[in-house]
Design a protein around this motif. Structure first.
Motif, PDB file in Angstrom:
ATOM      1  N   UNK A  75     -67.520 107.766 -19.277  1.00  0.00           N
ATOM      2  CA  UNK A  75     -67.589 106.567 -18.449  1.00  0.00           C
ATOM      3  C   UNK A  75     -67.449 105.319 -19.289  1.00  0.00           C
ATOM      4  N   UNK A  76     -68.120 105.307 -20.450  1.00  0.00           N
ATOM      5  CA  UNK A  76     -68.017 104.146 -21.346  1.00  0.00           C
ATOM      6  C   UNK A  76     -66.585 103.951 -21.792  1.00  0.00           C
ATOM      7  N   UNK A  77     -65.914 105.051 -22.103  1.00  0.00           N
ATOM      8  CA  UNK A  77     -64.515 104.941 -22.536  1.00  0.00           C
ATOM      9  C   UNK A  77     -63.642 104.425 -21.404  1.00  0.00           C
ATOM     10  N   UNK A  78     -63.865 104.942 -20.197  1.00  0.00           N
ATOM     11  CA  UNK A  78     -63.075 104.494 -19.062  1.00  0.00           C
ATOM     12  C   UNK A  78     -63.300 103.017 -18.785  1.00  0.00           C
ATOM     13  N   UNK A  79     -64.567 102.575 -18.884  1.00  0.00           N
ATOM     14  CA  UNK A  79     -64.866 101.163 -18.668  1.00  0.00           C
ATOM     15  C   UNK A  79     -64.161 100.300 -19.689  1.00  0.00           C
ATOM     16  N   UNK A  80     -64.113 100.784 -20.930  1.00  0.00           N
ATOM     17  CA  UNK A  80     -63.418 100.023 -21.970  1.00  0.00           C
ATOM     18  C   UNK A  80     -61.938  99.908 -21.662  1.00  0.00           C
ATOM     19  N   UNK A  96     -76.156  95.439 -10.712  1.00  0.00           N
ATOM     20  CA  UNK A  96     -75.387  96.660 -10.946  1.00  0.00           C
ATOM     21  C   UNK A  96     -75.427  97.073 -12.409  1.00  0.00           C
ATOM     22  N   UNK A  97     -75.186  96.131 -13.303  1.00  0.00           N
ATOM     23  CA  UNK A  97     -75.143  96.478 -14.729  1.00  0.00           C
ATOM     24  C   UNK A  97     -76.522  96.812 -15.273  1.00  0.00           C
ATOM     25  N   UNK A 139     -68.051 101.466  -8.532  1.00  0.00           N
ATOM     26  CA  UNK A 139     -68.700 100.183  -8.312  1.00  0.00           C
ATOM     27  C   UNK A 139     -68.444  99.231  -9.481  1.00  0.00           C
ATOM     28  N   UNK A 140     -68.466  99.767 -10.702  1.00  0.00           N
ATOM     29  CA  UNK A 140     -68.163  98.936 -11.871  1.00  0.00           C
ATOM     30  C   UNK A 140     -66.727  98.427 -11.823  1.00  0.00           C
TER      31      UNK A 140
END
Length: 321
Positions: A11-16, A119-120, A138-139
């Motif tokens: 998820x962190x990678x996708x957000x980046x 949210x965060x 949602x992010x």
């Protein structure tokens, strides 16, 4: 099944990646320098909504040039205002929408900041894989909203209350120049579209009174179903709309415009409208109904083409710019 740590890392990678994507789009879509249009002897629209005199209009080959999207409004306001006062519909429409965006910014920014913080700040501990996917969606949506806010901030930087105070006069001017959405909004809400401005400029009610008849006539001549729907609502006995307060309730006129609206309706709205028509005829004579039916048929044939209910779906907002 993947471990929780692996899912969180993914998820962190996708957000980046998503963040880099939007940063890249921001760089790619950043507007170039605003296109300057020279205006000679122009003055701004007054607060009451009446257009001021223009000394000279820009050359015809310059009238079509508008600032790039999200170009700072404070830099282009004077040129857009002068062109709008001079009868340039495109400039009037653009100025109205930019002012509307800036007027909405403060409230939307405050709400988005609160939603973002909530949210965060949410912990992912104990979330299932499905919940984590929902959280990521949602992010993603939050990042889209943040991008929209950044665009609004670029547009609205330096726009003060003095400029925002011209929102209603510019709404009226865009309506007069034939902007169909502005016309519907102004007919429905008039100076109430910015109640704070109305308190400062009560004379804007008289400007609304003066403009309404021509706007109605123009909308009907243009085959604008928005105007038909607004009129059938306003003429209905008991209506509390601003337009109703001006033109007054009239059962015959209500039936006339409702009948016209029904003649142009899509099939899925016909049954509901027929029920409304049956109610509307209760206190009318047979002669009144027959005359109204003839008028509606003639108006439909002369001015209206597309389906009425397609242009005005249930719950439509006259001021959704």
């Amino acid at each position: 099944m993947r471990s929780k740590g692996t899912l969180l890392m993914a998820i962190a990678a996708l957000a980046a990646v998503v963040g880099a994507y939007f940063l890249g789009r921001a760089d790619v879509t950043r507007p170039t320098a605003p296109m300057h249009v020279a205006i000679v002897g122009a003055t701004a629209t007054d607060a009451a909504g009446e257009s001021a005199t223009i000394g000279a209009s820009p050359p015809s080959d310059e009238r079509g040039l508008l600032p790039p999207p999200n170009a700072p409004l404070k830099d282009s306001y004077a040129r857009l205002q002068a062109r709008a006062n001079g009868g340039d519909k495109d400039a009037a429409s653009r100025l109205l929408r930019d002012l509307d965006r800036c007027n909405r910014l403060r409230g939307s920014q405050w709400k988005n900041d609160g939603a973002t913080s909530e949210l965060t700040g949410k912990s992912t501990d104990g979330m299932s894989a499905a919940q984590l996917r929902t959280y990521q969606l949602q992010l993603d949506a939050m990042q889209l909203r943040q991008q929209a806010v950044r665009n609004h901030q670029a547009l609205c930087a330096g726009v003060d209350d003095k400029l925002l105070d011209t929102l209603v006069p510019n709404l009226a001017q865009a309506a007069r120049l034939g902007d169909a959405q502005a016309r519907a909004c102004y007919l429905e809400r008039g100076p109430l579209y910015d109640a704070r401005s109305l308190i400062r400029h009560p004379e804007s009610l008289q400007s609304y009174r003066n403009a309404t008849s021509a706007l109605i006539d123009g909308g009907l001549a243009a085959g604008d179903w928005r105007v038909v729907d607004l009129l059938q609502q306003a003429y209905e006995p008991g209506s509390q709309q601003l337009l109703a307060g001006l033109i007054g309730s009239d059962p015959v006129q209500h039936y006339r415009y409702l009948k016209l609206y029904r003649l142009g309706a899509e099939p899925h709205r016909v049954a509901q409208l027929d029920r409304q028509l049956a109610t509307a005829t209760a206190n009318l004579s047979a002669a009144q109904v027959a005359q109204a039916d003839d008028w509606a048929q003639t108006a439909l044939r002369q001015n209206f083409k597309d389906p009425s209910t397609q242009a005005t779906p249930q719950g439509w907002d006259a001021c959704e710019f």
